[in-house]
Design a protein around this motif. Structure first.
Motif, short mmCIF file in Angstrom:
data_model
loop_
_atom_site.label_atom_id
_atom_site.label_comp_id
_atom_site.label_asym_id
_atom_site.label_seq_id
_atom_site.Cartn_x
_atom_site.Cartn_y
_atom_site.Cartn_z
N PRO A 124 0.77 -1.24 0.00
CA PRO A 124 0.00 0.00 0.00
C PRO A 124 0.80 1.30 0.00
CG PRO A 124 -1.10 -1.60 1.37
CD PRO A 124 0.22 -2.22 0.95
N LEU A 125 1.85 1.40 0.80
CA LEU A 125 2.62 2.64 0.84
C LEU A 125 3.29 2.93 -0.50
CD1 LEU A 125 3.54 5.05 2.47
CD2 LEU A 125 5.48 3.68 3.32
N ARG A 126 3.87 1.89 -1.10
CA ARG A 126 4.52 2.07 -2.40
C ARG A 126 3.50 2.40 -3.49
NH1 ARG A 126 7.74 -2.57 -4.33
NH2 ARG A 126 8.65 -0.98 -5.68
N ILE A 127 2.34 1.75 -3.42
CA ILE A 127 1.27 2.03 -4.39
C ILE A 127 0.79 3.47 -4.22
CG2 ILE A 127 -1.13 1.48 -5.00
CD1 ILE A 127 0.97 -0.54 -6.07
N ALA A 128 0.67 3.92 -2.99
CA ALA A 128 0.23 5.29 -2.72
C ALA A 128 1.21 6.30 -3.33
CB ALA A 128 0.10 5.53 -1.22
N ARG A 129 2.50 6.06 -3.15
CA ARG A 129 3.51 6.97 -3.70
C ARG A 129 3.47 6.97 -5.23
NH1 ARG A 129 8.09 4.95 0.61
NH2 ARG A 129 7.55 6.42 2.29
N MET A 130 3.23 5.80 -5.81
CA MET A 130 3.15 5.72 -7.27
C MET A 130 1.92 6.47 -7.78
SD MET A 130 1.29 3.97 -9.81
CE MET A 130 0.62 2.55 -8.94
#
Length: 304
Positions: free
Chosen positions: A185-191
Motif C-alpha cells: 500500500p505505501l509504495r502504491i500510494a507513492r506511485m
C-alpha cells in the motif's frame, strides 16, 4: 475514516488476461464464459486479443469469439491490439474499444514487446490516429508500475512520465498494472501520487496481480485516493507469459465482496460472477483462486 467512492467500475479482464496463459480452453467455452459475464451487470469486458498467434496462440480465436458472443446492450466489449494489423482485426471483429499496452520499465518493454519504451510510444501513434478516425476509444495498459522482474523497483516518477505520454497520445484511461504483484500500500500510494500529478485521477484505473497477497489491500489504498476503476479477473484467472511466477489478477469476486463490505456500489451480481468462474475453471481443470468464490461454493454445498 478514509473517503471512499460511492460506486466503482469493474473492468473485467478474465476472458483475455485471465485465459491467455491457459493452453486448453475451447472457443465454445470462451464464448459461454463471456456470455455469462455479460449477464452479471458488468459494463466493461475485455473479450479478446489481436496479437500474433505465434506469441500468444491461446488468443488466436479472438475474431471468432468476438463475433459469436451474445452482446448485451450497455456492455462495452474491448480487445487488446499491439499494432495496426491488430487494430484492423479488432475493428472487423466488432470491438467497441481497444487497448494498447506499454511498460514502465525498459527491461519488461524489451521482453514483452521487443522494443524500448520510447520506441513503443512511437509505434502507438498510427494506431491512435486510426482509432481517432474510427471514433474508437483507446485504453492504455501500463505494466510494472511497482517492480520489474528484470530491472527491479520502478521509480514512481518514471511511471508518471509514461502515463502522461500515453494520455498525450489520446488514451482516455491509463490502467496501472502491478504485473508481478509485489506492490504494497505505501509504495502504491507513492506511485499513484506521482501519476496523479501528471494525469487526472478520473482517467486512472488499477490492475493488481495477487502474487504476494497484497492486491485487495492495494485496491483499498487506491480507493481512498480517488481511484474508481478496478481491473479484475473472474476466478482470479491469469498470469503473465513474460513475468515468471506472476499469479493471476485479483479476483472479481473478491473485489465485489470488498466493495460490498465498504458500502461501494459495483452494479455487478456476485453470484452470477462466481457461477461464471466455476464454469470456466471446471472446463480448464482448475480451482478458482478467489477466496470469495471458494467460500460461496462451500456455502452452496452446505445448503444442498
Amino acid at each position: 475514516m478514509a473517503t471512499l467512492p460511492e460506486k466503482v467500475t469493474i473492468f473485467e479482464v478474465g476472458a483475455r488476461d485471465g485465459l491467455q496463459n491457459e493452453a486448453h480452453v475451447s472457443t465454445e467455452n470462451k464464448i459461454e464464459f463471456i456470455n455469462r459475464l455479460s449477464q452479471s451487470g458488468l459494463r466493461h469486458i475485455e473479450a479478446g486479443s489481436f496479437v500474433s498467434p505465434k506469441w500468444v496462440p491461446q488468443m488466436a480465436d479472438s475474431m471468432e469469439v468476438m463475433q459469436q458472443i451474445q452482446k448485451q446492450p450497455g456492455v462495452i466489449y474491448s480487445a487488446l491490439t499491439p499494432n495496426i494489423r491488430g487494430f484492423e482485426l479488432a475493428l472487423a471483429a466488432g470491438a467497441e474499444e481497444i487497448a494498447i499496452f506499454g511498460s514502465s520499465s525498459e527491461g519488461f518493454s524489451q521482453h514483452n514487446i521487443n522494443c524500448s519504451i520510447s520506441e513503443s510510444l512511437k509505434r502507438f501513434e498510427p494506431i491512435m490516429l486510426l482509432a481517432q478516425k474510427h471514433q474508437i476509444p483507446v485504453r492504455g495498459y501500463l505494466s510494472c508500475v511497482a517492480d520489474c522482474p528484470y530491472d527491479g523497483p520502478t521509480p514512481p516518477q518514471q511511471v508518471a512520465n509514461i502515463a502522461k505520454a500515453l494520455t498525450g497520445l489520446g488514451c482516455y484511461q491509463i490502467s496501472l498494472g502491478d504485473t508481478i504483484g509485489t506492490g504494497t500500500p505505501l509504495r502504491i500510494a507513492r506511485m499513484i501520487e506521482a501519476v496523479a500529478s501528471q494525469v487526472a485521477l478520473e482517467n486512472l484505473a488499477v490492475h493488481f496481480h495477487d502474487t504476494w497477497g497484497q492486491a485487495l489491500t492495494n485496491i483499498y489504498q487506491a480507493l481512498t485516493m480517488g481511484i474508481h476503476v478496478i481491473d479484475s479477473s473472474t476466478a482470479g484467472l491469469g498470469g503473465c507469459p513474460y513475468a515468471e511466477g506472476a499469479s493471476g489478477n485479483v479476483a472479481t469476486e473478491d473485489v465485489i465482496y470488498l466493495c460490498q463490505g465498504l458500502g461501494i456500489k459495483t452494479g455487478v451480481d456476485l453470484d452470477k460472477i462466481a457461477s461464471a468462474g466455476w464454469m470456466i475453471t471446471e472446463k480448464i481443470g482448475k480451482q478458482p483462486t478467489s477466496r470469495t468464490s471458494l467460500a460461496l461454493k462451500s456455502q452452496h454445498y452446505k445448503q444442498r
